[in-house]
Design a protein around this motif. Sequence first.
Motif, PDB file in Angstrom:
ATOM      1  N   THR A  26       3.147   2.024   2.283  1.00 35.65           N
ATOM      2  CA  THR A  26       3.691   2.253   3.616  1.00 35.65           C
ATOM      3  C   THR A  26       4.996   1.482   3.792  1.00 35.65           C
ATOM      4  N   THR A  46      -6.032  -2.117   8.756  1.00 30.90           N
ATOM      5  CA  THR A  46      -6.997  -1.443   7.886  1.00 30.90           C
ATOM      6  C   THR A  46      -6.467  -1.065   6.513  1.00 30.90           C
ATOM      7  N   SER A  47      -5.155  -1.096   6.305  1.00 31.06           N
ATOM      8  CA  SER A  47      -4.591  -0.608   5.051  1.00 31.06           C
ATOM      9  C   SER A  47      -3.965  -1.735   4.233  1.00 31.06           C
ATOM     10  N   GLY A  48      -4.352  -1.809   2.963  1.00 29.51           N
ATOM     11  CA  GLY A  48      -3.792  -2.806   2.071  1.00 29.51           C
ATOM     12  C   GLY A  48      -4.646  -4.051   2.030  1.00 29.51           C
ATOM     13  N   ASP A  98       0.817  -1.215   0.000  1.00 33.02           N
ATOM     14  CA  ASP A  98       0.000   0.000   0.000  1.00 33.02           C
ATOM     15  C   ASP A  98       0.848   1.261   0.000  1.00 33.02           C
ATOM     16  N   MET A 107      -0.690  -6.922   5.139  1.00 33.76           N
ATOM     17  CA  MET A 107      -1.161  -5.548   5.280  1.00 33.76           C
ATOM     18  C   MET A 107      -0.182  -4.784   6.171  1.00 33.76           C
ATOM     19  N   SER A 108      -0.134  -3.474   6.012  1.00 34.95           N
ATOM     20  CA  SER A 108       0.734  -2.664   6.854  1.00 34.95           C
ATOM     21  C   SER A 108       0.117  -2.425   8.221  1.00 34.95           C
ATOM     22  N   SER A 109      -1.199  -2.632   8.339  1.00 36.69           N
ATOM     23  CA  SER A 109      -1.926  -2.440   9.595  1.00 36.69           C
ATOM     24  C   SER A 109      -3.149  -3.350   9.557  1.00 36.69           C
TER      25      SER A 109
END
Length: 356
Positions: free
Chosen positions: A210, A245-247, A208, A241-243
Motif C-alpha cells: 500500500t 489490519t494490513s501489514g 504490504d 502498518m498501512s492501517s
Amino acid sequence: MAGKKKSRPVVTGLVLLALVGTSGYLTVELRKQEDPGITEVRNVGVLEGGRSTAATEGRTTWSRLENPARSVLRGDDGQIKAVFTDGARMATLTGPARTFQEPASTASKVSTTDWVRLMPEKWTKGAEKKKWFKDWYAEYKDSKEDDVFAFAFQYVAGAPEKKDEQGVAYAGDANFGPLNTTGAEGGDLRLEQSDFYDYLQVPYPFRDGTVGQPEAMRAKSIDCSGFIRMVLGYRARFPLMSSDTSGDGLPRTANGMARSKVGVDILPLTGISAKDRPSAIDQLQPGDLVFFKLDTRTGERLDHVGMVLGHDTEGHLIFVSSREEVNGPTIGDVGGVSRLDGNGYYAKTLRSAKRL
C-alpha cells in the motif's frame, strides 16, 4: 491548504541542564484539575519488581527483574546504565541530563538522564551475549545522537524546520489537523486522521504494498497516533502498518496500537470504562505508549495515545502527545494537564500501556 492555525509563540523545546532545582510552583488551573489527597506516583519502577539474579562482567553487572521480565545493566557504582524488556525493542539507556520544557503551555519541566532508543531486535533473556547487541550497545551507550525524545520535541510549538537531502521538511512545528469547517453541532474543532506522510507531503510505500497518499489540506499535520508513528516509525524506523489490519508493525490508530499484539503490555487493557482505569502505574517507564478513553462518541475504541516522557520537577509523571486543543504535539496543560498520576483528566482516562 491546511486550515490556518493561530500563531504559536516560539519556545525552546529542549534545554540541556546539568542540575535542575525543584520548582514549588503550581498554577491555579493545575490545582483545579487535581482532587485533594491523591497520592502522587513518583517511582518509574525500573528498580522494582520480582527476584533479581546477577552476573558480573568486568565493570558492569547484569540482573534480571520481573513484572515485566527485563534485564538491567548497572555500572561498577551500582547505578543503572540501561534497561531491556523481554519482547520489546525499545531500550532505556542512561546518558547526559536533559530538560524538556514548553513554557508557553505549561510550567512543567522534565529533567531526565533517560535516552530511549530502538534496538535492531527484540530483547530476550541472555541477549547481552549476542553479537547484534554488543555491536548496537557499543555504538549507542555513550551516544548523544537524537533519540525518540529528541525526535518528539522537534514537532512542538516553535520547533525549527529540518529538511532532508531531497528538500523534504521532516521536522518542525506541527499542527494536529486542519480546521473542521463542516459546522456540525458537537463536531471537533480540528479534523483527525492526519498521518506522518500527510505532514511530510510525500507518498509513503508500506511493506504490504500500500502507498500512503498525503492530502494537501493536512500538510504539517499529525494527529495523536500520526505523531507516534512519525517519532517511532518514520524517524526511529519501527515497522509501520498501512492501517490497523494490513501489514505488520505499529497500527494506524490509537485503538489499533493498544489492542495490537506488537510490543509488551505493561498495563494490560481490561476495558474502557472508568472502573477499568489501572490501579497502579509503577511499572511505566520512559518511552512507554499510554492509551486513553476520552470520548464516548468513539464507542468501544480507545481514542488517544501518548508517550511517557518522565517525571517533572514536581514529581509528576508526564507524557507527550499531539492534541487538538493545543493544535499539535505538547506536554502542555491546555485541555487537561499532561499527568498520568493524580486524578486529573488524562490520569482518569488512562486505560492501558505498551512497550514496543
